[in-house]
Write an enzyme that holds these catalytic residues in place. Structure first.
Site, PDB file in Angstrom:
ATOM      1  N   LEU A 294     -17.726 -29.076 -80.272  1.00 37.43           N
ATOM      2  CA  LEU A 294     -17.220 -30.078 -81.931  1.00 37.43           C
ATOM      3  C   LEU A 294     -15.584 -29.690 -81.549  1.00 37.43           C
ATOM      4  O   LEU A 294     -14.831 -28.374 -81.985  1.00 37.43           O
ATOM      5  CB  LEU A 294     -17.775 -28.577 -83.127  1.00 37.43           C
ATOM      6  N   ASP A 295     -14.763 -31.115 -81.307  1.00 35.43           N
ATOM      7  CA  ASP A 295     -13.379 -30.924 -81.648  1.00 35.43           C
ATOM      8  C   ASP A 295     -12.682 -30.758 -82.850  1.00 35.43           C
ATOM      9  O   ASP A 295     -13.177 -30.675 -83.791  1.00 35.43           O
ATOM     10  CB  ASP A 295     -13.032 -32.667 -81.589  1.00 35.43           C
TER      11      ASP A 295
ATOM     12  N   HIS B  49     -11.522 -27.292 -87.753  1.00 37.76           N
ATOM     13  CA  HIS B  49     -10.320 -26.836 -88.644  1.00 37.76           C
ATOM     14  C   HIS B  49     -10.022 -27.953 -89.042  1.00 37.76           C
ATOM     15  O   HIS B  49      -9.323 -27.859 -90.499  1.00 37.76           O
ATOM     16  CB  HIS B  49      -8.796 -26.101 -87.743  1.00 37.76           C
TER      17      HIS B  49
ATOM     18  N   GLU C 255     -13.829 -25.825 -81.483  1.00 38.36           N
ATOM     19  CA  GLU C 255     -12.516 -25.709 -81.467  1.00 38.36           C
ATOM     20  C   GLU C 255     -11.878 -25.415 -81.886  1.00 38.36           C
ATOM     21  O   GLU C 255     -12.115 -26.184 -83.650  1.00 38.36           O
ATOM     22  CB  GLU C 255     -12.083 -26.221 -80.498  1.00 38.36           C
TER      23      GLU C 255
ATOM     24  N   HIS D  68      -2.499 -18.505 -74.171  1.00 36.17           N
ATOM     25  CA  HIS D  68      -0.898 -18.887 -74.572  1.00 36.17           C
ATOM     26  C   HIS D  68      -0.536 -17.578 -74.052  1.00 36.17           C
ATOM     27  O   HIS D  68       0.585 -17.375 -73.638  1.00 36.17           O
ATOM     28  CB  HIS D  68      -0.775 -18.524 -76.085  1.00 36.17           C
TER      29      HIS D  68
ATOM     30  N   GLN E 255      -4.000 -28.760 -72.788  1.00 36.31           N
ATOM     31  CA  GLN E 255      -1.839 -27.269 -72.303  1.00 36.31           C
ATOM     32  C   GLN E 255      -2.203 -28.010 -71.424  1.00 36.31           C
ATOM     33  O   GLN E 255      -0.432 -27.801 -71.660  1.00 36.31           O
ATOM     34  CB  GLN E 255      -3.167 -25.839 -72.162  1.00 36.31           C
TER      35      GLN E 255
ATOM     36  N   GLY F 180      -2.759 -31.397 -71.180  1.00 33.91           N
ATOM     37  CA  GLY F 180      -1.918 -33.466 -71.809  1.00 33.91           C
ATOM     38  C   GLY F 180      -1.438 -33.274 -72.033  1.00 33.91           C
ATOM     39  O   GLY F 180      -0.191 -34.338 -72.782  1.00 33.91           O
TER      40      GLY F 180
END
Length: 574
Positions: free
Chosen positions: A249-250, A253, A287, A316, A384, A386
């Site tokens: 699920l993109d 937030h 996500e 990261h 990360q 693209g």
């Protein structure tokens, strides 16, 4: 073939709606709740659309069905009625639970020279031999033009024709299941793409405000029940008709949903219902950049109950430490201490100050009750890679030793690992952002918007490839002829994934993971092995020893310490 269903559409906005079917116009009768209905049965192969009429403004438009299953002529063309039957041969498939899985994210259009579902089928044996148990397809819903990452989808029940359409997707899923591989779809329910988005002419699919990519989807405002049903029916279709094993699920937030029974929880209920009915597990992965464990907490404990979420903090920490990049959202990372914290706690920001956000961020997880498998981690993703100025992969800037070191950390951790297509052999082709909107003005705005965003993050905007240029897409296609170094890297990936299974490194109890670090090194004991890793360009002695299981370099292993080469690691037995 004629089905038992008739043509109908939810369209509370227009004054009149008519069916345009195979060149002929038919009236529709207004039903309850904004639905318009016909007595004409749906016949496979029919081309149809809906004529919307607005008496006050005097406009009339023929548009595709928001619930279209097929768009042979693209997002601006008529819809096609499809025969949903399919000769499935995956009867032996019992599914895969997420714990113990290894995911592989891919973009159908650039994964193979063919750029189709059939091309992916041809690589299933390769993926299985690599150690992959599930493929995650970047969005395959229709978008404007021929080339797109997929996050500009507009018809959420359909499949992009250029990839092979709905039948091609079913053929891929059927073949994957027979190869023992699950299939997840990346779906976007937080915004509609800008090219071919006509849903707002039918009804209140959006509610105003912007996610940064498009208007906020109306999942909790006035008249939102049918919008929720639109999304839930799409998810049900993927799980039931298409035999999809999971949804990613993109950007959840960006969902504006303060309701007491949120859409995310409704999706969980749906997935659990279908899992129970079929006996095949269905997985939901979110996500989110909120670092909020509520997404994956059990519903009985007040959470949403999702199976997992992507966790960027480990990426990261690892990327900044190996590459030395600490600009933008990497600004709080870049030390062995930061990596050690993320390996132990998944999140780095757990109500800690975030210099990038200028405020405290995140919330701590309950390590005693949260399985590690609920966090999906990676060395890179489509984002990360693209969302760099030129779409350059880590492999372009790192040595083979550094690339394999990063993989060793991810695959030795207890979290659910995911690869991004091509990283397993150190692909040097870029994965740039590309699109081909049918409106030239949209292409111009897209290009200018990316340049502004990159300038804000400190990138040189002049280096950005034009998203609409065909060569940007062509350059992003994977090349499947390997150099000597690429074969070495591929061999290391296969070995690491094999050892992950053999040494129980996918165990999911975070309380048993032991992490410590020095200024230049990190140690992580997990399962039946311990990883010691050197994150510097000089040799370092790590105060942990044992029997060497595997290394990409030539460490000196003793009973109580290990001397590691620059950017080297050793997997030791415990």
């Amino acid at each position: 073939m004629q089905t038992s269903r008739n043509y109908r559409v939810w369209a509370p906005f227009p004054d009149d709606v008519r069916l345009r079917l195979n060149g002929t116009t038919h009236p529709l009768r207004r039903g309850e709740g904004g639905w318009w209905e016909s007595d004409i049965g749906i016949e496979a192969g029919a081309r149809y659309g809906f004529e919307l009429h607005d008496a006050e403004d005097g406009w009339s438009k023929t548009l595709p069905d928001p619930r279209s299953a097929s768009q042979p002529d693209g997002v601006h063309g008529l819809s096609e009625a499809v025969d949903t039957s399919f000769g499935w041969r995956d009867d032996a498939w019992t599914g895969r639970i997420l714990p113990g899985s290894v995911l592989y994210e891919l973009h159908v259009g650039t994964f193979t020279p063919a750029g189709t579902f059939r091309g992916v089928i041809d690589k299933l044996d390769y993926l299985r031999d690599l150690g992959i148990t599930a493929i995650e397809l970047m969005p395959v819903q229709p978008f404007g033009g021929d080339r797109n990452w997929g996050y500009d989808g507009v018809l959420w029940h359909a499949v992009h024709e250029g990839y092979g359409g709905p039948t091609g997707l079913k053929e891929l899923i059927d073949a994957a299941h027979r190869a023992g591989i699950a299939v997840y779809l990346d779906v976007v329910y937080n915004h509609f793409g800008p090219d071919g988005n006509y849903n707002g002419m039918f009804g209140p699919y959006t509610s105003g405000g912007s996610t940064g990519w498009g208007e906020v989807v109306n999942v909790a405002g006035y008249d939102s029940d049918e919008v929720r049903a639109y999304i839930l029916d799409a998810a049900r279709q993927w799980f039931s008709e298409f035999h999809v094993d999971g949804l990613r699920l993109d950007a959840v937030h960006s969902l504006d949903d303060p309701s007491a029974f949120p859409l995310l929880e409704l999706l969980v209920v749906l997935a659990q219902e279908i899992s129970s009915t079929t006996g095949i597990p269905r997985t939901l992965i979110a996500e989110s950049d909120l670092n909020d464990p509520k997404l994956i907490m059990e519903r009985s404990a007040g959470g949403y109950g999702l199976d997992a979420q992507w966790v960027d903090d480990i990426h990261h920490a690892l990327h900044a430490l190996v590459s030395g990049e600490t600009h933008g959202y990497y600004s709080d990372f870049g030390t062995t201490g930061a990596l050690a914290k993320t390996l132990e706690e998944a999140f780095y920001h757990t109500q800690d100050p975030s210099s990038f956000r200028g405020r405290r961020h995140g919330r701590w997880i309950r390590r005693d009750v949260t399985p590690a498998s609920r966090f999906v981690t990676y060395t890179t993703t489509h984002d990360q890679t693209g969302n760099r100025a030129t779409g350059d992969r880590p492999s372009v800037n790192l040595t083979p030793e550094q690339q394999v070191l990063k993989a060793a950390v991810i695959y030795s951790s207890p979290y659910t690992p995911m690869l991004f297509m091509g990283e397993e052999f150190g692909a040097t082709t870029p994965f740039a952002f590309f699109s081909s909107h049918t409106d030239p003005e949209l292409n111009r705005l897209t290009s200018e918007g990316r340049k502004r965003e990159f300038a804000r993050l400190g990138w040189d905007a002049d280096t950005i490839p034009e998203p609409a240029a065909p060569e940007t897409f062509d350059a992003s296609r994977l090349q499947w002829s390997f150099s000597v170094d690429q074969r070495r890297i591929l061999g290391a990936y296969r070995t690491l994934l094999k050892l992950r299974r053999e040494y129980g490194l996918s165990q999911s109890d975070l309380l048993t993971v032991e992490v410590d670090h020095g200024e230049q090194w990190v140690s992580m004991a997990n399962g039946h092995a311990r990883l010691v890793a050197n994150f510097g360009d000089t040799p370092v002695e790590v105060p942990h020893g044992g029997r060497l299981i595997y290394s990409f370099t030539s460490p000196e292993v003793g009973d109580n310490s290990t001397l590691l080469d620059p950017w080297g690691f050793a997997l030791l037995s415990r």
